[in-house]
Enzyme design. Structure first.
Site, mmCIF file in Angstrom:
data_model
loop_
_atom_site.group_PDB
_atom_site.id
_atom_site.type_symbol
_atom_site.label_atom_id
_atom_site.label_comp_id
_atom_site.label_asym_id
_atom_site.label_seq_id
_atom_site.Cartn_x
_atom_site.Cartn_y
_atom_site.Cartn_z
ATOM 1 N N PRO A 11 0.792 -1.233 0.000
ATOM 2 C CA PRO A 11 0.000 0.000 0.000
ATOM 3 C C PRO A 11 0.827 1.287 0.000
ATOM 4 O O PRO A 11 1.844 1.381 0.678
ATOM 5 C CB PRO A 11 -0.827 -0.105 1.288
ATOM 6 C CG PRO A 11 -0.152 -1.129 2.120
ATOM 7 C CD PRO A 11 0.519 -2.075 1.163
ATOM 8 N N ASN A 12 0.330 2.226 -0.780
ATOM 9 C CA ASN A 12 0.861 3.593 -0.901
ATOM 10 C C ASN A 12 2.146 3.706 -1.728
ATOM 11 O O ASN A 12 2.589 4.806 -2.013
ATOM 12 C CB ASN A 12 1.062 4.256 0.475
ATOM 13 C CG ASN A 12 -0.244 4.408 1.210
ATOM 14 O OD1 ASN A 12 -1.197 4.954 0.654
ATOM 15 N ND2 ASN A 12 -0.326 3.906 2.424
ATOM 16 N N ARG A 19 5.759 12.272 -2.619
ATOM 17 C CA ARG A 19 5.783 12.808 -1.254
ATOM 18 C C ARG A 19 6.919 12.134 -0.480
ATOM 19 O O ARG A 19 7.342 11.045 -0.826
ATOM 20 C CB ARG A 19 4.461 12.495 -0.530
ATOM 21 C CG ARG A 19 3.270 13.304 -1.031
ATOM 22 C CD ARG A 19 2.046 13.058 -0.154
ATOM 23 N NE ARG A 19 2.308 13.388 1.241
ATOM 24 C CZ ARG A 19 2.224 12.528 2.257
ATOM 25 N NH1 ARG A 19 1.878 11.282 2.057
ATOM 26 N NH2 ARG A 19 2.464 12.914 3.490
ATOM 27 N N TYR A 24 11.780 8.214 1.286
ATOM 28 C CA TYR A 24 11.617 7.140 0.295
ATOM 29 C C TYR A 24 12.323 7.407 -1.039
ATOM 30 O O TYR A 24 12.290 6.556 -1.926
ATOM 31 C CB TYR A 24 10.121 6.890 0.047
ATOM 32 C CG TYR A 24 9.393 6.456 1.297
ATOM 33 C CD1 TYR A 24 9.798 5.307 1.987
ATOM 34 C CD2 TYR A 24 8.322 7.187 1.806
ATOM 35 C CE1 TYR A 24 9.148 4.903 3.144
ATOM 36 C CE2 TYR A 24 7.659 6.790 2.969
ATOM 37 C CZ TYR A 24 8.087 5.653 3.621
ATOM 38 O OH TYR A 24 7.447 5.261 4.762
ATOM 39 N N ASN A 75 7.960 -5.795 -1.331
ATOM 40 C CA ASN A 75 7.962 -4.688 -0.384
ATOM 41 C C ASN A 75 6.527 -4.605 0.151
ATOM 42 O O ASN A 75 5.658 -4.023 -0.504
ATOM 43 C CB ASN A 75 8.374 -3.367 -1.042
ATOM 44 C CG ASN A 75 8.444 -2.244 -0.011
ATOM 45 O OD1 ASN A 75 7.959 -2.407 1.116
ATOM 46 N ND2 ASN A 75 9.027 -1.128 -0.387
ATOM 47 N N ALA A 78 3.254 -1.027 4.646
ATOM 48 C CA ALA A 78 2.739 -1.040 6.025
ATOM 49 C C ALA A 78 2.257 -2.431 6.464
ATOM 50 O O ALA A 78 2.264 -2.740 7.674
ATOM 51 C CB ALA A 78 1.605 -0.037 6.149
ATOM 52 N N GLU A 99 12.250 -10.026 1.223
ATOM 53 C CA GLU A 99 11.528 -8.844 1.722
ATOM 54 C C GLU A 99 12.445 -7.646 1.527
ATOM 55 O O GLU A 99 13.611 -7.706 1.921
ATOM 56 C CB GLU A 99 11.231 -9.032 3.220
ATOM 57 C CG GLU A 99 10.660 -7.807 3.910
ATOM 58 C CD GLU A 99 10.615 -7.982 5.441
ATOM 59 O OE1 GLU A 99 11.139 -8.993 5.958
ATOM 60 O OE2 GLU A 99 10.070 -7.082 6.102
ATOM 61 N N HIS A 101 12.823 -3.199 1.717
ATOM 62 C CA HIS A 101 12.311 -1.889 2.138
ATOM 63 C C HIS A 101 13.243 -0.806 1.628
ATOM 64 O O HIS A 101 14.466 -0.964 1.650
ATOM 65 C CB HIS A 101 12.233 -1.798 3.664
ATOM 66 C CG HIS A 101 11.292 -2.801 4.235
ATOM 67 N ND1 HIS A 101 9.930 -2.661 4.168
ATOM 68 C CD2 HIS A 101 11.525 -3.983 4.842
ATOM 69 C CE1 HIS A 101 9.349 -3.706 4.721
ATOM 70 N NE2 HIS A 101 10.296 -4.531 5.135
ATOM 71 N N ARG A 108 13.317 3.675 12.609
ATOM 72 C CA ARG A 108 12.173 4.585 12.585
ATOM 73 C C ARG A 108 11.276 4.362 13.819
ATOM 74 O O ARG A 108 11.753 3.988 14.876
ATOM 75 C CB ARG A 108 11.436 4.406 11.260
ATOM 76 C CG ARG A 108 12.368 4.729 10.061
ATOM 77 C CD ARG A 108 11.669 4.550 8.730
ATOM 78 N NE ARG A 108 10.551 5.485 8.599
ATOM 79 C CZ ARG A 108 9.604 5.364 7.663
ATOM 80 N NH1 ARG A 108 9.657 4.367 6.791
ATOM 81 N NH2 ARG A 108 8.624 6.237 7.613
HETATM 82 O O1 CA2 Z 1 10.722 1.567 3.573
HETATM 83 C C1 CA2 Z 1 9.856 0.909 3.001
HETATM 84 O O2 CA2 Z 1 9.997 0.467 1.860
HETATM 85 C C2 CA2 Z 1 8.525 0.672 3.699
HETATM 86 O O3 CA2 Z 1 8.051 -0.626 3.332
HETATM 87 C C3 CA2 Z 1 7.580 1.740 3.193
HETATM 88 C C4 CA2 Z 1 6.220 1.718 3.876
HETATM 89 C C5 CA2 Z 1 6.363 1.714 5.393
HETATM 90 O O4 CA2 Z 1 5.080 1.557 6.000
HETATM 91 C C6 CA2 Z 1 7.283 0.607 5.876
HETATM 92 O O5 CA2 Z 1 7.427 0.713 7.276
HETATM 93 C C7 CA2 Z 1 8.642 0.709 5.212
HETATM 94 C C8 CA2 Z 1 5.386 2.929 3.482
HETATM 95 C C9 CA2 Z 1 5.178 3.095 2.010
HETATM 96 C C10 CA2 Z 1 4.509 4.416 1.786
HETATM 97 O O6 CA2 Z 1 4.980 4.959 0.586
HETATM 98 C C11 CA2 Z 1 4.787 6.298 0.369
HETATM 99 C C12 CA2 Z 1 5.394 6.819 -0.743
HETATM 100 C C13 CA2 Z 1 5.281 8.146 -1.030
HETATM 101 C C14 CA2 Z 1 4.528 8.961 -0.217
HETATM 102 C C15 CA2 Z 1 3.909 8.447 0.899
HETATM 103 C C16 CA2 Z 1 4.033 7.103 1.183
#
Ligand code: CA2
Length: 144
Positions: A11-12, A19, A24, A75, A78, A99, A101, A108
């Site tokens: 997700p996301n 953003r 990221y 990946n 969340a 896996e 990230h 974090r």
């Molecule tokens: O670091 C990673 O790749 C994560 O899997 C990213 C997840 C986070 O919940 C994990 O703890 C670590 C979040 C992805 C959200 O992606 C976004 C990208 C752009 C703007 C907002 C969120």
């Protein structure tokens, strides 16, 4: 012809590059897909690259990979920190699974320290930005 390597995104991650670049990075998911295609093709593999915001769809993709993939990179975003369903689905795989990230969750918030996925995959790579995908792909290819 070898089966493709599945690369799944949770997700996301469709918002990458729009953003929070300080966490990221600036690459979009499409940029990452292109780089993965190039790395895989140099090693003689195709990829299937998918993203979903829906937990059950990710479970379906993992189940599809059982028959159709030679390795799986994920990946879980969340869902890493919440999903027993992804854990159970990944446990059914008989192929290498990695896996990955972009960020380093251990550095974090405390809720990111628990991964339900880590216990169900071959290994984990985190903290290298978009390069985590390349490193994950290389790790999977080495195991094939
Ligand atoms: O670091 C990673 O790749 C994560 O899997 C990213 C997840 C986070 O919940 C994990 O703890 C670590 C979040 C992805 C959200 O992606 C976004 C990208 C752009 C703007 C907002 C969120």
């Amino acid at each position: 012809m070898a089966k493709p390597i599945y690369i799944l995104n949770g997700p996301n991650l469709n918002l990458l590059g729009t953003r929070e670049p300080e966490i990221y990075g600036a690459d979009t998911l499409r940029d990452i897909e292109s780089a993965c295609e190039e790395t895989a093709s140099r090693a003689g593999y195709d990829i299937v690259f998918k993203q979903s915001n829906i937990e059950g769809e990710l479970v379906d993709m993992i189940q599809e990979a059982r028959e159709s993939a030679c390795a799986l990179i994920i990946n879980p975003a969340a869902y890493t920190h919440t999903s027993v369903a992804l854990h159970d689905a990944l446990k059914t795989l008989d192929i290498p699974s990695v896996e990955i990230h972009l960020s380093q969750p251990a550095k974090r918030e405390s809720f990111r320290r628990r991964s339900y996925v880590a216990e169900a995959v071959t290994g984990t790579i985190s903290g290298f930005g978009a390069n985590s995908y390349q490193l994950g792909l290389q790790a999977a290819i080495k195991l094939l």
